[in-house]
Motif scaffolding. Structure first.
Motif, PDB file in Angstrom:
ATOM      1  N   ALA A 150       0.826  -1.208   0.000  1.00 23.32           N
ATOM      2  CA  ALA A 150       0.000   0.000   0.000  1.00 23.32           C
ATOM      3  C   ALA A 150       0.862   1.260   0.000  1.00 23.32           C
ATOM      4  CB  ALA A 150      -0.929  -0.009   1.212  1.00 23.32           C
ATOM      5  N   LEU A 151       1.963   1.245   0.770  1.00 24.62           N
ATOM      6  CA  LEU A 151       2.848   2.410   0.808  1.00 24.62           C
ATOM      7  C   LEU A 151       3.541   2.612  -0.534  1.00 24.62           C
ATOM      8  CD1 LEU A 151       4.127   4.708   2.433  1.00 24.62           C
ATOM      9  CD2 LEU A 151       5.883   3.079   3.196  1.00 24.62           C
ATOM     10  N   GLN A 152       3.951   1.516  -1.160  1.00 28.67           N
ATOM     11  CA  GLN A 152       4.586   1.623  -2.475  1.00 28.67           C
ATOM     12  C   GLN A 152       3.614   2.188  -3.504  1.00 28.67           C
ATOM     13  OE1 GLN A 152       7.071  -1.636  -3.683  1.00 28.67           O
ATOM     14  NE2 GLN A 152       6.505  -1.418  -5.838  1.00 28.67           N
ATOM     15  N   GLU A 153       2.363   1.751  -3.454  1.00 29.73           N
ATOM     16  CA  GLU A 153       1.347   2.273  -4.372  1.00 29.73           C
ATOM     17  C   GLU A 153       1.108   3.756  -4.120  1.00 29.73           C
ATOM     18  OE1 GLU A 153      -1.918  -0.300  -3.591  1.00 29.73           O
ATOM     19  OE2 GLU A 153      -1.190  -1.919  -4.898  1.00 29.73           O
ATOM     20  N   TRP A 154       1.127   4.151  -2.834  1.00 28.96           N
ATOM     21  CA  TRP A 154       0.952   5.570  -2.484  1.00 28.96           C
ATOM     22  C   TRP A 154       2.075   6.395  -3.103  1.00 28.96           C
ATOM     23  CZ3 TRP A 154       3.378   9.687  -0.307  1.00 28.96           C
ATOM     24  CH2 TRP A 154       2.586  10.735   0.192  1.00 28.96           C
ATOM     25  N   ALA A 155       3.307   5.898  -2.982  1.00 29.63           N
ATOM     26  CA  ALA A 155       4.457   6.630  -3.522  1.00 29.63           C
ATOM     27  C   ALA A 155       4.412   6.703  -5.043  1.00 29.63           C
ATOM     28  CB  ALA A 155       5.745   5.955  -3.052  1.00 29.63           C
ATOM     29  N   GLN A 156       4.117   5.583  -5.688  1.00 32.86           N
ATOM     30  CA  GLN A 156       4.096   5.552  -7.145  1.00 32.86           C
ATOM     31  C   GLN A 156       3.008   6.457  -7.710  1.00 32.86           C
ATOM     32  OE1 GLN A 156       3.734   1.339  -7.844  1.00 32.86           O
ATOM     33  NE2 GLN A 156       5.946   1.052  -8.027  1.00 32.86           N
ATOM     34  N   GLN A 174       6.766  -4.145   7.927  1.00 32.49           N
ATOM     35  CA  GLN A 174       5.327  -3.940   7.797  1.00 32.49           C
ATOM     36  C   GLN A 174       4.823  -2.898   8.793  1.00 32.49           C
ATOM     37  OE1 GLN A 174       2.993  -5.020   5.725  1.00 32.49           O
ATOM     38  NE2 GLN A 174       4.119  -6.538   4.536  1.00 32.49           N
ATOM     39  N   ALA A 175       5.319  -2.984  10.030  1.00 30.79           N
ATOM     40  CA  ALA A 175       4.870  -2.047  11.061  1.00 30.79           C
ATOM     41  C   ALA A 175       5.313  -0.622  10.736  1.00 30.79           C
ATOM     42  CB  ALA A 175       5.405  -2.476  12.420  1.00 30.79           C
ATOM     43  N   ALA A 176       6.540  -0.472  10.251  1.00 28.31           N
ATOM     44  CA  ALA A 176       7.039   0.857   9.889  1.00 28.31           C
ATOM     45  C   ALA A 176       6.251   1.423   8.713  1.00 28.31           C
ATOM     46  CB  ALA A 176       8.528   0.783   9.552  1.00 28.31           C
ATOM     47  N   ALA A 177       5.995   0.572   7.710  1.00 30.19           N
ATOM     48  CA  ALA A 177       5.224   1.023   6.550  1.00 30.19           C
ATOM     49  C   ALA A 177       3.808   1.412   6.960  1.00 30.19           C
ATOM     50  CB  ALA A 177       5.187  -0.089   5.495  1.00 30.19           C
TER      51      ALA A 177
END
Length: 228
Positions: free
Chosen positions: A161-167, A214-217
């Motif tokens: 989800a974080l990678q998708e947010w960044a992209q 996972q927790a950090a993301a």
């Protein structure tokens, strides 16, 4: 069996009075202090993991009768993962009554995510052996509480989800760095930092790199989403 005031208070927080309190004492005994005359909680942990798994699988199966296996699986994983077990353990102050060896106490064992999660599973097993599955299931459902209702949100894979947010914002994928490693080789504790190219970062600590990532993301994604 005469129990200390701390154990009695813990049973009150747990919500179960043991007919065989020696089961609870075993569930609270870490392998770092276990011996031939003082069995540790590893066998109970094995059993408790299965009791927890069946309880959550049943709860999810009947809560959403239209959900596919592909939808149920990530919800299940979110509810039984070590981080969730450790969170429940902190909620009832389990760390305060753990029986630990000196090395574990000195390295902050009462706060370690993996250790707390394992102990929570052991306590579930102790309740199961003491009073049967229905009692253990009721206890788990009560302690997990709103986590079960909110599991759809928790079930998201935070790194994806974080990678998708960044992209979506034209940023490269997040970077993950191990900034600290504590604990003995058999029970390491990792602190991971996730950082975006735009500068935002968060850290998290867990007993496995993947759990810490996972927790950090998840923490960074929550902050970013709340800021928008």
């Amino acid at each position: 069996m005469k129990l200390g005031a701390d154990i009695t208070a813990f049973m009150d927080r747990l919500g179960h009075r043991f007919a065989k309190p020696e089961l609870l004492l075993r569930a609270l005994t870490h392998s770092s202090i276990g011996s031939a005359t003082r069995p540790d909680n590893q066998r109970l942990e094995f059993l408790g993991d299965r009791v927890l798994g069946l309880t959550m699988a049943e709860a999810l199966f009947f809560a959403d009768r239209a959900a596919s296996e592909g939808q149920l699986a990530p919800r299940f994983n979110a509810l039984v993962r070590k981080e969730t077990c450790a969170d429940v353990a902190r909620q009832i102050g389990l760390g305060d009554v753990l029986k630990l060896g000196r090395s574990e106490m000195m390295s902050g064992g009462r706060r370690k995510e993996a250790l707390l999660g394992d102990a929570m599973e052991s306590v579930i097993a102790a309740v199961y052996v003491d009073a049967g599955f229905e009692v253990a299931k009721a206890l788990v459902l009560r302690l997990w509480g709103e986590r079960i209702d909110q599991v759809e949100e928790d079930a998201r894979d935070a790194k994806t989800a974080l990678q998708e947010w960044a992209q979506a914002r034209g940023l490269p994928p997040p970077g993950y760095e191990t900034v600290k490693r504590d604990g003995p080789d058999h029970a390491p504790i990792f602190t991971i930092e996730v950082r975006l190219a735009s500068g935002e970062a968060e850290r998290a600590t867990a007993g496995a790199k993947r759990q810490a990532e996972q927790a950090a993301a998840r923490s960074l994604l929550t902050r970013l989403e709340n800021a928008t």
